[in-house]
Scaffold this motif. Structure first.
Motif, PDB file in Angstrom:
ATOM      1  N   THR A   1       0.769   6.144  -9.808  1.00  0.00           N
ATOM      2  CA  THR A   1      -0.375   6.081 -10.707  1.00  0.00           C
ATOM      3  C   THR A   1      -1.483   6.955 -10.140  1.00  0.00           C
ATOM      4  OG1 THR A   1       0.225   3.790 -11.228  1.00  0.00           O
ATOM      5  CG2 THR A   1      -1.947   4.535 -11.932  1.00  0.00           C
TER       6      THR A   1
ATOM      7  N   PHE B   1     -10.726   3.517 -10.582  1.00  0.00           N
ATOM      8  CA  PHE B   1      -9.964   3.477  -9.325  1.00  0.00           C
ATOM      9  C   PHE B   1      -9.689   2.046  -8.878  1.00  0.00           C
ATOM     10  CE2 PHE B   1     -11.047   2.838  -4.753  1.00  0.00           C
ATOM     11  CZ  PHE B   1      -9.816   3.143  -4.211  1.00  0.00           C
TER      12      PHE B   1
ATOM     13  N   THR C   1      -5.981   0.224  -8.844  1.00  0.00           N
ATOM     14  CA  THR C   1      -5.472  -0.081  -7.502  1.00  0.00           C
ATOM     15  C   THR C   1      -5.246  -1.576  -7.322  1.00  0.00           C
ATOM     16  OG1 THR C   1      -6.636   1.837  -6.582  1.00  0.00           O
ATOM     17  CG2 THR C   1      -5.932   0.124  -5.042  1.00  0.00           C
TER      18      THR C   1
ATOM     19  N   SER D   1      -5.048   5.691  -9.515  1.00  0.00           N
ATOM     20  CA  SER D   1      -5.302   4.742  -8.431  1.00  0.00           C
ATOM     21  C   SER D   1      -5.847   5.442  -7.195  1.00  0.00           C
ATOM     22  CB  SER D   1      -4.012   3.988  -8.073  1.00  0.00           C
ATOM     23  OG  SER D   1      -3.038   4.878  -7.542  1.00  0.00           O
ATOM     24  N   HIS D   2      -6.154   6.742  -7.324  1.00  0.00           N
ATOM     25  CA  HIS D   2      -6.730   7.518  -6.229  1.00  0.00           C
ATOM     26  C   HIS D   2      -8.134   7.954  -6.601  1.00  0.00           C
ATOM     27  CE1 HIS D   2      -3.474   8.353  -3.180  1.00  0.00           C
ATOM     28  NE2 HIS D   2      -2.825   7.678  -4.108  1.00  0.00           N
TER      29      HIS D   2
ATOM     30  N   SER E   1       1.859  13.063  -6.297  1.00  0.00           N
ATOM     31  CA  SER E   1       0.687  12.920  -7.163  1.00  0.00           C
ATOM     32  C   SER E   1       0.610  14.063  -8.166  1.00  0.00           C
ATOM     33  CB  SER E   1      -0.589  12.879  -6.312  1.00  0.00           C
ATOM     34  OG  SER E   1      -1.742  12.796  -7.131  1.00  0.00           O
TER      35      SER E   1
ATOM     36  N   MET F   1       0.806  -1.210   0.000  1.00  0.00           N
ATOM     37  CA  MET F   1       0.000   0.000   0.000  1.00  0.00           C
ATOM     38  C   MET F   1       0.846   1.271   0.000  1.00  0.00           C
ATOM     39  SD  MET F   1      -2.856  -1.434  -0.200  1.00  0.00           S
ATOM     40  CE  MET F   1      -3.872   0.043  -0.158  1.00  0.00           C
TER      41      MET F   1
ATOM     42  N   ASN G   1      -2.158   6.114 -16.741  1.00  0.00           N
ATOM     43  CA  ASN G   1      -2.088   4.685 -16.431  1.00  0.00           C
ATOM     44  C   ASN G   1      -0.755   4.081 -16.867  1.00  0.00           C
ATOM     45  OD1 ASN G   1      -4.678   4.847 -15.460  1.00  0.00           O
ATOM     46  ND2 ASN G   1      -5.639   3.852 -17.198  1.00  0.00           N
TER      47      ASN G   1
ATOM     48  N   HIS H   1      -2.120  -2.868  -9.266  1.00  0.00           N
ATOM     49  CA  HIS H   1      -0.830  -2.485  -8.690  1.00  0.00           C
ATOM     50  C   HIS H   1      -0.563  -3.199  -7.375  1.00  0.00           C
ATOM     51  CE1 HIS H   1      -0.923   0.569 -11.786  1.00  0.00           C
ATOM     52  NE2 HIS H   1       0.286   0.960 -11.448  1.00  0.00           N
ATOM     53  N   ILE H   2      -1.601  -3.441  -6.596  1.00  0.00           N
ATOM     54  CA  ILE H   2      -1.404  -4.197  -5.357  1.00  0.00           C
ATOM     55  C   ILE H   2      -0.951  -5.616  -5.676  1.00  0.00           C
ATOM     56  CG2 ILE H   2      -2.605  -5.247  -3.390  1.00  0.00           C
ATOM     57  CD1 ILE H   2      -4.293  -2.746  -3.196  1.00  0.00           C
TER      58      ILE H   2
ATOM     59  N   GLN I   1       2.859   2.359  -2.121  1.00  0.00           N
ATOM     60  CA  GLN I   1       2.931   2.983  -3.450  1.00  0.00           C
ATOM     61  C   GLN I   1       1.827   4.002  -3.679  1.00  0.00           C
ATOM     62  OE1 GLN I   1       1.891   0.171  -6.657  1.00  0.00           O
ATOM     63  NE2 GLN I   1       1.205  -1.226  -5.048  1.00  0.00           N
ATOM     64  N   PHE I   2       0.758   3.963  -2.882  1.00  0.00           N
ATOM     65  CA  PHE I   2      -0.361   4.881  -3.056  1.00  0.00           C
ATOM     66  C   PHE I   2      -0.282   6.087  -2.124  1.00  0.00           C
ATOM     67  CE2 PHE I   2      -2.093   0.519  -3.782  1.00  0.00           C
ATOM     68  CZ  PHE I   2      -2.143   0.603  -5.164  1.00  0.00           C
TER      69      PHE I   2
END
Length: 263
Positions: free
Chosen positions: A122, A190, A194, A125-126, A36, A11, A105, A197-198, A13-14
Motif C-alpha cells: 500500500t 498515512f 498504516t 501507507s508511506h 513501492s 511492520m 488504497n 494494515h498493522i 509489509q511496509f
C-alpha cells in the motif's frame, strides 16, 4: 508476511525493497526499481484501464461507462459545490488525486499474498507518498492564491470583521492553521492506512498462531473468532480506503476555495 521464530512481523509489509538488485545508481543515489514503485505503476495502469474502458461515449451507457461517468460527476459536483463555477478548471487534478488514492488504497487490500512470493504493498501507507501529494496540493493553493490575488492573498489570515485589537492574536493562529494544512493532509492518510494494515496483520498472526497451536481447542476458540473479526475489519478497511480518498480530495477543494474566493 515475514516471520522469525514463529512470530509474524506486522511492520515487514511496509518495507521498501528493490526488485532487481541495488546496483542501479545515479549521482551516488540508489534509483533501483522498488516494490513501492511497482505498485504505483500498477495503480496508474488500473486507473488508465478503468478510464479507457469507460470512455466509449455510448448513447446508452453500459455499467463500465456508467461507473466512470458516475465517478467523474461525483468529483465535479463536489468541486462545484466547494469552489463554485471557477472550480471547473481544478476538476481534472482533484479527480486524478481522488482516483490515485482510492485505487492505491484498494490495491493494497487485494489478497494477492496467496500467490507465493507476491506481497501486496500500500503506497499510501508511506509518509513520503502522502506527503508529496499534500505538498503538491498545498503548492497549488499558494500558486493560485498569489496569482489571483497578489499580496491581497495575505488577507486570508485576517477574518472579516476581526477587531483591530484582536489581530495580534488572530493572525498568528490563522497563519499556523494554514501552514499546518499539508502536514494534516499527509499524516491523516498515512496514519489511517498504516494503522489499519498493522491491525489486520496482527489479527492474521492470531489466526495463524491458533491454527498452528498444539492444543486442538485453540483454533476454534481463538482462531475462528479472530478470523471472523478480521473479515469484518477488512470490510471496514475497504470503506476507509474510499473515505480517505474522498476526504483528501474534499479538503484539497476546500483549500483551493480559500485561494480562489478568500473569505
Amino acid at each position: 508476511m515475514a516471520a522469525e521464530g514463529g512470530k509474524i512481523d506486522p511492520m515487514h509489509q511496509f518495507l521498501v525493497e528493490p526488485l532487481f538488485g541495488n546496483s542501479l545508481t545515479l549521482g551516488g543515489y540508489n534509483i533501483a526499481f522498488t516494490n513501492s514503485a511497482l505498485w504505483m505503476v500498477l495503480t496508474l495502469v488500473a486507473i488508465w484501464v478503468f478510464m479507457l474502458g469507460g470512455m466509449k461515449r455510448e448513447l446508452v451507457p453500459g455499467r463500465w461507462q456508467a461507473a466512470v461517468e458516475g465517478a467523474s460527476s461525483f468529483i465535479s459536483n463536489m468541486v462545484h459545490a466547494n469552489i463554485g463555477p471557477e472550480g471547473k478548471k481544478f476538476t481534472p487534478y482533484i479527480f486524478s488525486l481522488f482516483m490515485f488514492i482510492l485505487v492505491a488504497n484498494v490495491l493494497g487490500m487485494m489478497p494477492v499474498g496467496i500467490v507465493p512470493n507476491v506481497h501486496p504493498f500500500t503506497v499510501t501507507s508511506h509518509i513520503t507518498v502522502t506527503g508529496v501529494l499534500a505538498i503538491v496540493s498545498f503548492s497549488m493553493v499558494l500558486i493560485v492564491g498569489f496569482a489571483r490575488h497578489g499580496l491581497h492573498f495575505f488577507s486570508l489570515f485576517v477574518p472579516h470583521g476581526t477587531p483591530a485589537l484582536m489581530l495580534p492574536l488572530i493572525v498568528p493562529i490563522e497563519l499556523i492553521s494554514f501552514l499546518i494544512r499539508p502536514f494534516s493532509l499527509g499524516l491523516r492518510l498515512f496514519v489511517a492506512m498504516t494503522a489499519g494494515h498493522i491491525l489486520m496483520k496482527v489479527l492474521a498472526g492470531f489466526v495463524i498462531g491458533g491454527l498452528n497451536a498444539e492444543a486442538a481447542w485453540v483454533a476454534p476458540v481463538v482462531g475462528l473468532p479472530v478470523f471472523v473479526l478480521m473479515v469484518g475489519i477488512s470490510v471496514l478497511e475497504l470503506l476507509v480506503c474510499a473515505i480517505q480518498a474522498y476526504v483528501f480530495a474534499l479538503l484539497t477543494s476546500l483549500y483551493l476555495n480559500d485561494a480562489v474566493n478568500l473569505h
